[in-house]
Scaffold this active site. Structure first.
Site, mmCIF file in Angstrom:
data_model
loop_
_atom_site.group_PDB
_atom_site.id
_atom_site.type_symbol
_atom_site.label_atom_id
_atom_site.label_comp_id
_atom_site.label_asym_id
_atom_site.label_seq_id
_atom_site.Cartn_x
_atom_site.Cartn_y
_atom_site.Cartn_z
ATOM 1 N N ARG A 18 61.677 16.433 0.920
ATOM 2 C CA ARG A 18 62.977 16.951 0.141
ATOM 3 C C ARG A 18 62.527 16.053 -1.182
ATOM 4 O O ARG A 18 63.053 16.793 -2.241
ATOM 5 C CB ARG A 18 64.042 16.313 0.856
ATOM 6 C CG ARG A 18 64.624 17.129 1.995
ATOM 7 C CD ARG A 18 65.483 16.473 2.864
ATOM 8 N NE ARG A 18 66.784 15.830 2.530
ATOM 9 C CZ ARG A 18 67.382 14.797 2.994
ATOM 10 N NH1 ARG A 18 66.872 14.443 3.941
ATOM 11 N NH2 ARG A 18 68.722 14.598 2.433
ATOM 12 N N ARG A 56 75.267 11.318 12.055
ATOM 13 C CA ARG A 56 73.884 11.080 11.121
ATOM 14 C C ARG A 56 73.073 12.438 11.015
ATOM 15 O O ARG A 56 73.684 13.266 11.958
ATOM 16 C CB ARG A 56 72.864 10.079 11.630
ATOM 17 C CG ARG A 56 73.450 8.521 11.601
ATOM 18 C CD ARG A 56 72.507 7.615 11.980
ATOM 19 N NE ARG A 56 73.238 6.228 12.175
ATOM 20 C CZ ARG A 56 72.920 5.520 11.270
ATOM 21 N NH1 ARG A 56 72.209 5.435 10.247
ATOM 22 N NH2 ARG A 56 73.751 4.386 11.451
ATOM 23 N N ARG A 65 69.737 23.757 -7.975
ATOM 24 C CA ARG A 65 68.416 23.178 -7.622
ATOM 25 C C ARG A 65 67.219 23.871 -8.112
ATOM 26 O O ARG A 65 66.139 23.233 -7.793
ATOM 27 C CB ARG A 65 68.304 23.098 -6.133
ATOM 28 C CG ARG A 65 68.803 21.521 -5.377
ATOM 29 C CD ARG A 65 68.901 21.749 -4.090
ATOM 30 N NE ARG A 65 68.561 20.437 -3.247
ATOM 31 C CZ ARG A 65 69.527 19.715 -2.750
ATOM 32 N NH1 ARG A 65 70.842 20.127 -2.926
ATOM 33 N NH2 ARG A 65 69.415 18.960 -2.041
ATOM 34 N N ARG A 80 72.087 6.597 6.113
ATOM 35 C CA ARG A 80 73.271 7.063 5.736
ATOM 36 C C ARG A 80 74.000 7.635 6.885
ATOM 37 O O ARG A 80 73.461 8.040 7.839
ATOM 38 C CB ARG A 80 72.754 8.482 4.858
ATOM 39 C CG ARG A 80 73.858 9.603 4.894
ATOM 40 C CD ARG A 80 73.812 10.264 3.566
ATOM 41 N NE ARG A 80 72.690 11.428 3.743
ATOM 42 C CZ ARG A 80 72.178 11.952 2.652
ATOM 43 N NH1 ARG A 80 72.913 12.006 1.419
ATOM 44 N NH2 ARG A 80 71.190 12.644 2.658
ATOM 45 N N LYS A 124 74.948 11.368 -5.045
ATOM 46 C CA LYS A 124 75.702 12.655 -5.499
ATOM 47 C C LYS A 124 77.050 12.707 -4.766
ATOM 48 O O LYS A 124 78.213 12.795 -5.325
ATOM 49 C CB LYS A 124 74.901 13.906 -5.570
ATOM 50 C CG LYS A 124 73.648 13.890 -6.375
ATOM 51 C CD LYS A 124 72.889 15.108 -6.229
ATOM 52 C CE LYS A 124 72.301 15.587 -4.810
ATOM 53 N NZ LYS A 124 71.527 14.614 -4.411
#
Ligand code: ADP
Ligand code: ADP
Ligand code: ZN
Length: 226
Positions: free
Chosen positions: A180, A168, A96, A135, A21
């Site tokens: 999550r 990070r 969400r 990531r 996203k």
């Protein structure tokens, strides 16, 4: 009639953590001048600034749960009512929950805006742990990278701004990702049916390559603004 022709465009990116996203929202921002509105980024800024909302959100975010609708909506509303969003927005990580989706409808109506498309980025849960664990982002400009899937052209140097400090996220670890993903399936996935019923749902294959997905999303933006 579905609200697909109303301008300015409001594009919702729906998908689990690591779906891409944020990566795609930044690319759409550059390509189309839309504003990326990431509730995750807004909440992390509130945590860093130690605002009351940030202090309340911190432990929930660290555990991989969802921050209360009340806090998220207050933060979102603040941002969405700033003048630059009149050009159109990409909602990244919001709504969400069904409660957030209903509140968004009300907020947009009040702003004279409407949802052009809610795009579900479909990805395999199994791939998400690797996506999130690898990531990292540029500490100067926020450009996103990945240890395997999107390395800077020159190691240790940001492609966009030449920065050399990377960071990070504390919640990007295997244990928190499980929580999550569960929060996504329990509370966010029902929004796919919500937007399908409203006639604004589109889906893209989030397992494809970053430029291919960008192409598909670009076509959707053109369709809803053109
Ligand atoms: P989200 O905002 O949905 O949590 P990100 O855009 O931050 O996801 O992407 C998660 C990680 O996966 C980042 O490190 C990013 O560089 C990488 N990534 C994003 N899209 C893809 C893709 N299509 N294929 C492989 N890696 C991707
Ligand atoms: P990702 O796309 O990787 O899931 P985000 O940056 O969107 O990450 O969100 C990070 C964390 O911030 C979430 O795990 C959650 O705790 C909180 N958060 C972000 N957006 C929302 C939202 N709309 N509602 C509730 N909590 C949120
Ligand atoms: Zn940078």
């Amino acid at each position: 009639m579905p609200e697909t022709t109303t301008r300015p465009a409001v594009l919702i990116l729906l998908g689990p953590p690591g779906a891409g996203k944020g990566t795609q929202a930044r690319m759409l921002e550059e390509a189309f001048g839309l504003i990326q509105l990431s509730t995750g980024d807004l909440l992390r800024a509130a945590v860093a600034a130690r605002t009351p909302a940030g202090l309340a959100a911190k432990s929930v975010m660290e555990a991989g749960g969802l921050v209360s609708d009340e806090i998220v909506l207050a933060i979102l509303k603040d941002r969405l009512t700033q003048p630059d969003t009149a050009r159109g927005v990409i909602l990244d990580g919001f709504p969400r929950t069904p409660g957030q989706a209903r509140a968004l409808d009300e907020l947009l109506t009040g702003q004279g805006m409407a949802i052009g498309a809610a795009v579900s980025m479909e990805v395999d849960d199994a791939a998400m742990v690797a996506r999130v664990s690898g990531r990292f982002t540029c500490g100067d400009c926020g450009e996103g990278y990945h240890d395997q899937f999107k390395q800077p052209r020159e190691e240790g140097v940001c492609d966009k701004c030449g920065g050399t400090a990377f960071k990070r996220r504390a919640d990007d670890n295997a244990e928190t990702v499980e929580a999550r993903l569960k929060a996504y399936h329990d509370q966010t996935a029902p929004l796919v049916a919500y937007y399908a019923a409203r006639g604004v749902l589109q889906t893209v294959d989030g397992m494809g390559a970053i430029p291919a997905i960008a192409g598909e999303l670009g076509a959707i933006v053109k369709q809803v603004t053109g």
